[in-house]
Each structure stands twice: as structure tokens, then as C-alpha cells.
Design a protein around this motif. Sequence first.
Motif, PDB file in Angstrom:
ATOM      1  N   GLN A  31     -26.482  49.152 -12.512  1.00  0.00           N
ATOM      2  CA  GLN A  31     -26.622  47.758 -12.101  1.00  0.00           C
ATOM      3  C   GLN A  31     -28.069  47.340 -11.951  1.00  0.00           C
ATOM      4  O   GLN A  31     -28.431  46.200 -12.244  1.00  0.00           O
ATOM      5  CB  GLN A  31     -25.844  47.480 -10.816  1.00  0.00           C
TER       6      GLN A  31
ATOM      7  N   LEU B 168     -15.595  49.341  -3.550  1.00  0.00           N
ATOM      8  CA  LEU B 168     -16.942  48.881  -3.238  1.00  0.00           C
ATOM      9  C   LEU B 168     -16.981  48.327  -1.825  1.00  0.00           C
ATOM     10  O   LEU B 168     -15.996  47.771  -1.335  1.00  0.00           O
ATOM     11  CB  LEU B 168     -17.384  47.804  -4.228  1.00  0.00           C
TER      12      LEU B 168
ATOM     13  N   SER C  90     -18.857  45.817  -0.847  1.00  0.00           N
ATOM     14  CA  SER C  90     -18.919  44.355  -0.940  1.00  0.00           C
ATOM     15  C   SER C  90     -17.705  43.815  -1.690  1.00  0.00           C
ATOM     16  O   SER C  90     -17.097  44.521  -2.505  1.00  0.00           O
ATOM     17  CB  SER C  90     -20.201  43.929  -1.650  1.00  0.00           C
TER      18      SER C  90
ATOM     19  N   SER D 271     -20.556  41.348  -5.693  1.00  0.00           N
ATOM     20  CA  SER D 271     -20.675  42.576  -6.483  1.00  0.00           C
ATOM     21  C   SER D 271     -21.012  42.292  -7.939  1.00  0.00           C
ATOM     22  O   SER D 271     -20.727  43.099  -8.821  1.00  0.00           O
ATOM     23  CB  SER D 271     -19.358  43.371  -6.415  1.00  0.00           C
TER      24      SER D 271
ATOM     25  N   HIS E  20     -12.126  43.847  -2.825  1.00  0.00           N
ATOM     26  CA  HIS E  20     -13.183  44.836  -2.998  1.00  0.00           C
ATOM     27  C   HIS E  20     -12.864  45.646  -4.254  1.00  0.00           C
ATOM     28  O   HIS E  20     -11.883  46.396  -4.280  1.00  0.00           O
ATOM     29  CB  HIS E  20     -13.274  45.747  -1.771  1.00  0.00           C
TER      30      HIS E  20
ATOM     31  N   MET F 147     -15.772  48.474 -11.654  1.00  0.00           N
ATOM     32  CA  MET F 147     -17.221  48.314 -11.710  1.00  0.00           C
ATOM     33  C   MET F 147     -17.770  48.878 -13.016  1.00  0.00           C
ATOM     34  O   MET F 147     -18.670  48.284 -13.628  1.00  0.00           O
ATOM     35  CB  MET F 147     -17.866  49.010 -10.511  1.00  0.00           C
TER      36      MET F 147
ATOM     37  N   SER G 134     -28.281  47.137  -2.910  1.00  0.00           N
ATOM     38  CA  SER G 134     -27.061  46.349  -3.110  1.00  0.00           C
ATOM     39  C   SER G 134     -27.240  45.484  -4.354  1.00  0.00           C
ATOM     40  O   SER G 134     -28.358  45.284  -4.835  1.00  0.00           O
ATOM     41  CB  SER G 134     -26.803  45.453  -1.893  1.00  0.00           C
TER      42      SER G 134
END
Length: 342
Positions: free
Chosen positions: A18, A60, A62, A67, A81, A87, A323
Motif C-alpha cells: 500500500q 483490517l 480500519s 482502508s 472491516h 485487501m 496506516s
Amino acid sequence: MTVRGLSHRRVIIVGAGQAGLAVAAALKNEGLVPQRDFTVIDANTHGQRSWATRWHSMLLLSDASHSAISAWPFPGDQSRHPRVDEMEEYLAAVESALGVATMWGIRANGVDRVGSGSTLMLSTTEGPVQTRNVVCATGSAAQPRVPGWAARLDIAGPVLHSAQYSFPRQIPQGDVLIIGDGVSGLQIAQELVHSHVVTLSTRARATVDARRLPHTRRPVSSAWSMTRRKKLRREADHAELRQRGVTIASAAVETNGPEVLFEDGARTAPRSVIFATGYVPGDTWLPQSFRDGAPGRRLRGATALPGLFVAGIPGYSRPGADSLAGVARDATAIARQIMNRP
């Protein structure tokens, strides 16, 4: 594209998670073109990001609305979540949408300045590469962290880090000790209590961790306030786990082989142990002198080496930089600094 063909790109991003994709998005927003002006390399095998190594039921911290990388909303219900497999799929979709062709299987080993100019030399497993800017986006959770005494454990069952845990069937029947009551420890304890006798060892002391706080637009006034809120949240988590049958123990501090000793003098002889003790950042390939000088930087992601930036590691930025929201802010600041460099 070969490593030789990477030379003289304006930017090389190391890491396709990410953080790396957030930087790629920010650079593209500034007008740079993937593969022509910048490229991304990653040490993992093709398409396998760190999320693929997390346990199957992990959620997750968040919700979906917090996210996502800017301009690419997370699909589905924004209040849920997401799971780690979601993800993985999301990041792959963002990579494709950006037009980034990550060069997988290439590890960065070091970086240094070439002479007195603005060129950097990036050392990789495929050879040296010259570039003007390097972004370390290898993450704040790159390698498992375990206490030194873990190697002296002598028990019948497995001794794992949470990074190696996948599902309950992996753990033999009997007593299991989970060391660490962060997000990983709490979620694994909740999962295992249905099939195992679970003890959760808490941390020695509370630490400020903004990621555990509810998302809010209002700034937290002080470190004390964050620590207090975190303590209250942990107490509520522990109460819920006790109701489900989990034993809460003090911090694990040592072993005599078959037993684990706790901070309050108690001890236990578990059949299996899972260390949910966090990770160390993936910045070990950066020069030691720049890692030592990381704290206290005024500019997000900047280092003492001109042209070398770090995204997604709080020590080089601010709390919460690991984050998705935090790394987006890092990425924007890094992209602007790169555009302002000669």
C-alpha cells in the motif's frame, strides 16, 4: 524491462504494497508516467504482498472507508472491516488501474549517493541501478519481532509468530499461550478460544498507538489522552475475552524451557505458543547513518540523503504513517518533494 533498463528513471519505488502504490498514485497525479518516469520493484514473488502471509480470518483494523488509497474506494460496504484476502485483491486492482508493472523478485540491498551530484546508486539483487530518487516503501511490518528468550522454549507443540499462523487446525489440541495483546493477539485469541484452552499474555505497559483509536477528524490533544483511551479499550477487550473463556495473564518475560514465566511471578507450561509481538520495519537496507537520524524529521518521509525518501514508516514521518490514511499523506508530501528536486 530489465534492471539495466531501469537506470536513469526519475524515481524507483522499493515495495509494491500500500505504501508503494500510494506513492505511485501521488507521482502519477503529479504528471509522471509509470515505467517511463518511475517504476516499482518488490522482493516478493510475483503478486504476493505481505497481506498474503496473514492468517485467513484476519480483519483490517480500519473499516473499508479508511482502508483505501485516494481515488480508488474500497468496494462494498464501507462500514465493514475488510479481510486480508480482500485487501490483496484491492491492491492488485489499484496496481492495474495505475498502469504500474511491478518488477517482482528484485530486492534492494542498499543505496548511496554517486559523487556530489543528485544521482543515487541503488544496489539490488539484479545489480546496481542509477536513479535520481529512491522511495523506501518496504513497510513498517516487514519482519516478525520475537523476544530473545523465544529460542530457549522447549515445548511439545509449535512455537510460531502470528505471521506464521493461518488457521486453528494448525495448532494441536491443548493449552495455547498467545503472547501480545495487540490487534493480532486479540483476533487470534478470539478465533482459537472455540477450539483450544487459551491464555493471552498482555504487554508490560501501554504504549501510544494511534492506530487503535477510533477514526476521528478531531485531533487528539495529547499523548496522555491517547494512552488513556488505549488503556480503556484494552480493558474492554480483555473483559470480552474473559467472558469467552480466555485467561488473561501478565507480560511474559522469560522461559526455563518447558515453562513461560510472567512478570507477576506466575508461570505456565503451554503446549503451543504464538508470539503476537509485532514486526520490525523493512528499512534495514538503508544506510545505518540515515536510519539513526530518522526521528524528528520536519518533512514527511525525508532522510538525510537527498533523493532518498521513506513512506509508511512512522519513524521517518509521524505517528500513524503506517496506516492507509497516513501513508497517503506521506505519499503526497514525497511526490511534491521529488517534483521540486533538480
